[in-house]
Enzyme design. Structure first.
Site, PDB file in Angstrom:
ATOM      1  N   TYR A  68      48.573  41.623  44.820  1.00  0.00           N
ATOM      2  CA  TYR A  68      48.049  40.986  45.726  1.00  0.00           C
ATOM      3  C   TYR A  68      47.794  41.633  47.078  1.00  0.00           C
ATOM      4  CZ  TYR A  68      46.802  36.243  48.199  1.00  0.00           C
ATOM      5  OH  TYR A  68      46.279  35.170  48.961  1.00  0.00           O
ATOM      6  N   TYR A  94      38.185  37.635  48.650  1.00  0.00           N
ATOM      7  CA  TYR A  94      39.482  36.903  48.902  1.00  0.00           C
ATOM      8  C   TYR A  94      39.538  35.451  48.178  1.00  0.00           C
ATOM      9  CZ  TYR A  94      43.303  34.510  51.484  1.00  0.00           C
ATOM     10  OH  TYR A  94      44.394  34.073  51.852  1.00  0.00           O
TER      11      TYR A  94
END
Length: 381
Positions: free
Chosen positions: A290, A334
């Site tokens: 991430y 995102y």
């Protein structure tokens, strides 16, 4: 649960800066695309899992997507930290017999609608909000400013500059994004010089250290491994899934809890994943970490044991591990980490644009600086 369930379908909308449609429609499009990929129909679904931050409730998505009765529905808290935990909840439900086919989804207009990067505008009174009361009056209003505190300490502790520490992470992500047609930054790689020339956001973080803001939706279909073997796509077996919160955990503002150069919540997840599977970092073929901010990619590599403390920048620069082969949230989109899980599935299937030859084990992580989660996906057999 381990190795009893698999991800059998992935689906997404386009990734854009202005979707031109509602978040519910994005969710439904992604869910339907994931079911098509899995060779299933809405009537097969009896479970849904999403994020507490999602604006499209499970029953509303079920209604809009043509899904019938639900026997399981759930949400996971803590923003991007929830990504892999949605799959964990789905796998637990399937393994326990609470549901047979569970779809995990996340959809938002995070660029054309509410932009997380705009910072805290208004917050209802809550225990979580009280923690922010210790930092907001001093100007720490955005996620970038919160992460900058830890990033500055990391650089100081290990004697690094922002360019040598964070630049390789940004360059690596954009290198992969440049060859990924689904990525917002398709065809647009960058250099270390480009990174160093980008404007400050919250020193020591520059613009290119921060993930983009995106409109879009992503969905994943989870079912039993036995059923998965009868479906069209090679199953991405859920070898292990875990959640983790550190002692005294806060949401990105725990500056008083100990060493700012690490991510204790990631260590909690890492211990569970390695213990459960018997694997080590050396066994992982591809890492989907991430990447909301570049310094937290470095800290994750260190917490998961891929390299020593303060060594992650060199590890990334040397391409020791294929990392965020879709371009990550820095380069592709995102989507609160859900698009990263989809990339892990593609790598296991052997269908990724930037395919790692022979990839049979993928580590996928969720948002850090908050209670987090992680997955190890493997090929069947």
């Amino acid at each position: 649960m381990n190795r009893r369930t698999a991800i059998v379908g992935i689906g997404a909308t386009e990734f854009s800066k202005d979707s031109g449609r509602s978040e519910l429609r994005l969710a439904v499009e992604a869910v339907r695309a994931a079911l098509d990929d899995a060779g299933l129909v809405p009537a097969d679904v009896d479970g849904l899992v999403t994020f507490t931050m999602d604006t499209s409730p499970e029953i509303t998505v079920a209604q809009a997507a043509g899904i019938g009765e639900l026997s399981f529905f759930s949400r996971v808290h803590y923003g991007g930290g929830a990504a892999c935990a949605t799959v964990q909840q789905a796998a637990l439900a399937v393994a326990a017999g609470a549901a047979e086919v569970v779809v995990c989804y996340r959809a938002f207009n995070e660029r054309s609608g509410r932009r997380f990067g705009s910072g805290v505008q208004h917050r209802e009174p809550s225990a979580e909000g009280a923690a922010l009361g210790w930092v907001l009056p001093f100007g720490l209003l955005t996620p970038a400013s919160w992460v900058a505190m830890a990033a500055q300490r990391y650089l100081h502790t290990y004697g690094l500059t922002p360019e040598e520490a964070f630049g390789p992470v940004a360059v690596t992500a954009r290198r992969y994004a440049a060859t990924n047609p689904a990525a917002y930054f398709h065809g647009r790689p960058l250099t270390l010089a480009d990174h160093a020339a980008s404007r400050w956001i919250a020193e020591p973080l520059r613009l290119l250290d921060c993930c983009q803001e995106t409109d879009g939706g992503q969905a994943l279909v989870v079912t039993s491994l036995d059923r998965a073997r009868d479906l069209p796509q090679p199953p991405a077996v859920i070898a292990a899934a875990a959640q983790g919160a550190g002692r005294g955990q806060e949401q990105m503002t725990g500056f008083h809890t100990g060493d700012l150069t690490g991510l204790p919540e990631s260590a909690v997840v890492a211990r569970q994943l390695w213990r459960t599977t018997g694997l080590t970092p050396a066994d992982i073929d591809v890492g989907i970490l991430y990447d909301h901010f570049t310094p937290f990619v470095l800290m994750q590599l260190e917490e998961y044991g891929f390299c020593g403390r303060g060594e992650a920048a060199g590890f990334v620069a040397a391409d020791e591990l294929p990392l965020n082969t879709h371009g990550g949230q820095l380069g592709e989109a995102y989507l609160h980490g859900m698009n990263g899980i989809a990339e892990g599935v593609r790598q296991i299937r052997g269908t990724a644009v930037n395919q790692v030859p022979g990839a049979g084990r993928a580590l996928v992580t969720a948002g850090t600086g908050v209670p987090t989660s992680g997955l190890i996906l493997t090929a069947d057999g």
